[in-house]
Design a protein around this motif. Sequence first.
Motif, PDB file in Angstrom:
ATOM      1  N   ARG A  73       0.702  -0.764   0.151  1.00 51.60           N
ATOM      2  CA  ARG A  73      -0.238  -0.197   0.001  1.00 51.60           C
ATOM      3  C   ARG A  73       0.936   1.226  -0.273  1.00 51.60           C
ATOM      4  O   ARG A  73       1.529   1.568   0.892  1.00 51.60           O
ATOM      5  CB  ARG A  73      -0.687   0.017   1.070  1.00 51.60           C
ATOM      6  CG  ARG A  73      -1.482   1.285   1.019  1.00 51.60           C
ATOM      7  CD  ARG A  73      -2.757   1.457   2.755  1.00 51.60           C
ATOM      8  NE  ARG A  73      -2.058   0.733   3.321  1.00 51.60           N
ATOM      9  CZ  ARG A  73      -2.757   0.846   4.803  1.00 51.60           C
ATOM     10  NH1 ARG A  73      -3.960   1.351   4.885  1.00 51.60           N
ATOM     11  NH2 ARG A  73      -1.846   0.896   5.853  1.00 51.60           N
ATOM     12  N   ASP A 109       0.186   5.446  13.663  1.00 54.41           N
ATOM     13  CA  ASP A 109      -1.066   4.549  13.880  1.00 54.41           C
ATOM     14  C   ASP A 109      -1.960   3.724  12.860  1.00 54.41           C
ATOM     15  O   ASP A 109      -2.147   2.248  13.192  1.00 54.41           O
ATOM     16  CB  ASP A 109      -2.234   4.663  14.784  1.00 54.41           C
ATOM     17  CG  ASP A 109      -1.352   5.603  16.321  1.00 54.41           C
ATOM     18  OD1 ASP A 109      -0.667   4.881  16.311  1.00 54.41           O
ATOM     19  OD2 ASP A 109      -2.221   6.639  16.527  1.00 54.41           O
ATOM     20  N   VAL A 122       0.023   3.253   9.651  1.00 54.06           N
ATOM     21  CA  VAL A 122       0.804   2.234   8.911  1.00 54.06           C
ATOM     22  C   VAL A 122       1.048   0.929   8.994  1.00 54.06           C
ATOM     23  O   VAL A 122       0.664  -0.004  10.101  1.00 54.06           O
ATOM     24  CB  VAL A 122       2.087   3.055   8.615  1.00 54.06           C
ATOM     25  CG1 VAL A 122       2.643   2.994  10.284  1.00 54.06           C
ATOM     26  CG2 VAL A 122       3.162   2.516   7.236  1.00 54.06           C
ATOM     27  N   GLU A 123       0.813  -0.473   8.209  1.00 56.54           N
ATOM     28  CA  GLU A 123       1.079  -1.558   9.143  1.00 56.54           C
ATOM     29  C   GLU A 123       2.215  -2.162   7.613  1.00 56.54           C
ATOM     30  O   GLU A 123       3.451  -1.719   7.216  1.00 56.54           O
ATOM     31  CB  GLU A 123      -0.061  -2.497   7.679  1.00 56.54           C
ATOM     32  CG  GLU A 123      -0.980  -1.381   8.553  1.00 56.54           C
ATOM     33  CD  GLU A 123      -2.648  -2.598   7.218  1.00 56.54           C
ATOM     34  OE1 GLU A 123      -1.832  -3.026   6.913  1.00 56.54           O
ATOM     35  OE2 GLU A 123      -3.433  -2.184   7.572  1.00 56.54           O
ATOM     36  N   ALA A 124       3.270  -2.817   7.962  1.00 57.95           N
ATOM     37  CA  ALA A 124       4.565  -3.507   7.925  1.00 57.95           C
ATOM     38  C   ALA A 124       3.995  -3.627   6.169  1.00 57.95           C
ATOM     39  O   ALA A 124       2.732  -4.555   5.765  1.00 57.95           O
ATOM     40  CB  ALA A 124       4.730  -4.701   8.403  1.00 57.95           C
ATOM     41  N   ASP A 131       4.166  -1.335   3.878  1.00 57.98           N
ATOM     42  CA  ASP A 131       3.420  -0.236   3.502  1.00 57.98           C
ATOM     43  C   ASP A 131       4.757   0.345   2.070  1.00 57.98           C
ATOM     44  O   ASP A 131       6.419  -0.026   3.075  1.00 57.98           O
ATOM     45  CB  ASP A 131       3.365   0.785   4.609  1.00 57.98           C
ATOM     46  CG  ASP A 131       1.491   0.788   4.584  1.00 57.98           C
ATOM     47  OD1 ASP A 131       1.141  -0.558   3.820  1.00 57.98           O
ATOM     48  OD2 ASP A 131       1.247   0.885   5.630  1.00 57.98           O
TER      49      ASP A 131
END
Length: 186
Positions: free
Chosen positions: A8, A48, A50-52, A54
Amino acid sequence: MITAISGRVWVFGDSLNTDAMYPAFAMKLDIPEAAKHVFHEVRPGWADLVEAGDIIVAGRNFGVGSSRPVATLFRHLGIAALVAEEFNSLFLRNAINAGLPALTVPAVTDQFGDGDRGSFDIATGAYRNETTGASGQVPPLPQLVLEILASGGVLARLAEQGYLPRELLGALRSGALPADAGSGAV
């Protein structure tokens, strides 16, 4: 080494400086706590969301400023790569030294929007917006840079080559690009 990175996308503009990425008050905190404040000035609460895996996409002169060690925070948050129209040269070197892929793609902010899925192959320079279908090609990262990234950064590479104690290698390698028989195609 796997060189195809997909995830993403988060889009940021031009001349985003390291002070806005890593606020002064956070510099006194441990890395896990400091990482919660990345982009606090420009996008409060971003860390908060964001994800691994991205990917950060940015405009020109990304990382200008005081040269705060932002790449370490990005790696802690799981950012897979940085892609910008142009990087501040010191910031680019710091990202590579920390083992964080950084690819220059002209007009990339015109081709991606927040939330799009992007694919970037740092060994071939091929990229694609999986959401819109837009794609292109840029010069790939040089072989030496790919080797540094595969090691997990410049210090891990030095440990691999015996210039630093080998017992540090595990800690220095954390966050390295996964090893694989070949590069993935985009």
